[in-house]
Design an enzyme around this catalytic site. Structure first.
Site, short mmCIF file in Angstrom:
data_model
loop_
_atom_site.label_atom_id
_atom_site.label_comp_id
_atom_site.label_asym_id
_atom_site.label_seq_id
_atom_site.Cartn_x
_atom_site.Cartn_y
_atom_site.Cartn_z
N GLU A 1 -1.90 -9.15 4.06
CA GLU A 1 -1.95 -9.63 5.44
C GLU A 1 -3.37 -9.76 5.98
O GLU A 1 -3.60 -10.44 6.99
CB GLU A 1 -1.14 -8.70 6.35
CG GLU A 1 -1.73 -7.32 6.59
CD GLU A 1 -1.38 -6.30 5.52
OE1 GLU A 1 -1.52 -5.10 5.79
OE2 GLU A 1 -0.98 -6.70 4.41
N CYS B 1 0.83 -1.21 0.00
CA CYS B 1 0.00 0.00 0.00
C CYS B 1 0.87 1.26 0.00
O CYS B 1 1.52 1.55 -0.98
CB CYS B 1 -0.98 -0.03 1.17
SG CYS B 1 -2.36 1.12 0.96
N HIS C 1 -3.60 -5.20 0.56
CA HIS C 1 -3.06 -5.71 1.83
C HIS C 1 -3.12 -7.24 1.86
O HIS C 1 -4.19 -7.82 2.13
CB HIS C 1 -3.86 -5.15 3.00
CG HIS C 1 -3.63 -3.69 3.23
ND1 HIS C 1 -2.63 -3.21 4.05
CD2 HIS C 1 -4.26 -2.60 2.71
CE1 HIS C 1 -2.67 -1.88 4.05
NE2 HIS C 1 -3.64 -1.50 3.25
#
Length: 508
Positions: A168, A78, A166
């Site tokens: 994660e 990001c 993202h």
């Protein structure tokens, strides 16, 4: 040598999630503020740049010097991807529409190592107000969505990658695969950081660090202090001296129950009843932060007095864990104090002890895995977290022995009820708050004017974020009825349905 992935924190709410996902791959990683990152040693195999609440165009936005990482593999997420793109001749523009939430990859270059095994239309999680509109000639496009053309890029000559989404976050369905591709495929990490290896490395390090000195450790009966104690015991045996202080603010019967729970583990534990000293220090104190400070001060006084009775003590063992450390540091210097951490901040000058923290690198769930690796009984490992200041911060307003007694009785019914109905293990943390309000009730045709309590139960992974537990209404009704019928002084029970954030798990 422990292989390490460095995570540069730019202030993203998701930074800890990156660390957790990397560790799930059995690879050790550390989070460091972008403006206080150590120069990488031989153990560092790669670097991940986090997202950020900043725009790359904000005057105060992070501007790290990435040259300190040399030829190490770097993955920008990001903001990290935007920063790399902009600083290497690309262009970042303000998005016409802020893209937040689910998106799907409409183009995937599976030939690139980062996206190996990632399917076309794979769902990803976006959270950005800026968009990368152009990358320099040294990079190639590797992923797009219908709204964002440059959703991922890679250097043609270096192990350097940027992704706008993202990986994660749970909603990125192939996110773990991408992180594994980077950490294992690009950085060549061996995935050897396991609970067993942690125990082996830590015990060896503790032996070397402590030598022939004695260590004193304050046991609480909780997971962190228990696992820290067993690691130290494994390393130095009888040189470890444990002290369990009864501050008068524990759960019902907890002082005797905790001492009994350590029987058979081989630990040298001394119980000290100092409850009256704590009550005296808390007299007429209502402010939450002042309560914490008063409890901390008396604990140190009692602990210091007891530790002086032990010869050759040079070390203080603590159950500090990684979230304690992270919450005490921010990318812009010391973070605003939400509450004092009882495990972080060092010792007063008069305590001439050095601190040893065997669990400082671990998240709470990792502490539990290490405990199970060491065969610590499940009734200790599975215990809910309990605040260091105890029931004092679950009594809103001043603390008295009578209020503690009432809260202990209600808490006992609540926790035992969860266990009896097989709900305890579905809850991360549970407790009861004694409210500083009275309300009208009716008991046996008589009017009552008594206190109210709030029941609290949350689900979480490590306490950094939490959601309230959706417990069965029938169960809540039974518990409420038992509390009101059994505990004199309580005529109303409420259930707290607030999440963290914006609320905290505790009320104080």
């Amino acid at each position: 040598m422990r292989e390490t992935i460095l995570i540069l924190d730019f202030g993203s709410q998701y930074t800890q999630l990156i660390a957790r996902r990397v560790r799930e791959l059995n690879v050790y990683c550390e989070i460091h503020p972008y403006n206080n990152c150590p120069e990488p040693g031989e153990d560092v195999k790669g670097v991940i740049l986090s997202g950020s609440p900043f725009s790359v165009y904000d005057p105060e936005s992070p501007k790290p010097d990435l040259s300190i990482f040399g030829e190490l593999p770097v993955l920008g997420v990001c903001f990290g991807a935007q920063y790399i793109a902009k600083s290497t001749g690309g262009n970042v523009v303000r998005s016409e529409i802020r893209e937040y939430g689910r998106a799907n990859l409409s183009f995937v270059n599976n030939e690139n190592i980062l996206l190996k095994g990632v399917e076309l239309n794979s769902q990803v999680w976006m959270s950005h107000a800026d968009t990368i509109s152009e990358i320099s000639d040294e990079y190639e496009l590797i992923a797009s969505t219908s709204e964002v053309k440059i959703a991922g890029y890679a250097s043609k000559n270096k192990p350097l990658f940027g992704i706008q989404f993202h990986p994660e976050v749970y909603h990125s369905t192939d996110g773990k695969q991408m992180l594994e591709n980077f950490v294992v495929g690009v950085c060549a990490c061996e995935q050897s950081w396991t609970p067993g290896s942690f125990v082996h490395e830590t015990v060896a390090a503790l032996k070397a660090q402590i030598g022939d000195d004695n260590v004193v450790l304050g046991l609480s009966g909780g997971v962190d202090s228990s696992v820290a104690a067993m690691l130290l015991h494994e390393a130095i045996g009888s040189q470890l001296h444990c002290i369990f202080v009864d501050n008068g603010l524990l759960r019902k019967n907890e002082f005797s129950d905790v001492l009994k729970s350590y029987e058979g583990l081989g630990l040298n534990v001394k119980g000290v009843d100092a409850s009256q000293q704590f009550y005296d220090a808390l007299k007429d104190v209502s402010d939450p932060e002042q309560k914490r400070k008063a409890i901390g001060r008396v604990f140190i006084e009692v602990f210091d007095e007891e530790s002086k009775l032990i010869p050759n003590v040079k070390w203080l063992g603590q159950g500090t864990i990684y979230p304690d450390v992270i919450e005490s540091v921010s990318v812009n210097g010391p973070s605003a104090t939400i509450k004092s951490h009882h495990n972080v901040g060092g010792l007063p000058d008069f305590m001439k002890l050095e601190v040893v923290e065997p669990l400082r690198a671990l998240f709470k769930d990792e502490v539990r895995r290490v405990g199970r690796e060491m065969n610590i009984p499940e009734f200790i490992i599975g215990r809910h977290p309990f605040p260091g200041p105890g029931l004092a911060i679950r009594i809103l307003g001043d603390v008295t022995a009578e209020k503690v007694r009432i809260l202990q009785e209600v808490d006992h019914i609540w926790i035992n009820g969860l266990k009896k109905h097989n709900l305890y293990d579905d809850v991360w943390q549970a407790g009861v708050i004694l409210l500083p309000v009275k309300s009208v009730g009716v008991m046996g045709d008589e009017r009552t004017y008594e206190q109210a309590v709030a029941l609290r139960a949350v689900s979480s992974t490590d306490g950094m974020t939490a959601d309230w537990c959706h417990l069965p209404y029938e169960f809540l009704a039974k518990v409420s009825n038992e509390i009101i019928n059994s505990v004199k002084g309580i005529n109303r029970v409420t259930y707290d349905i607030s999440s963290k954030p914006p609320a905290t798990i505790e009320w104080e």
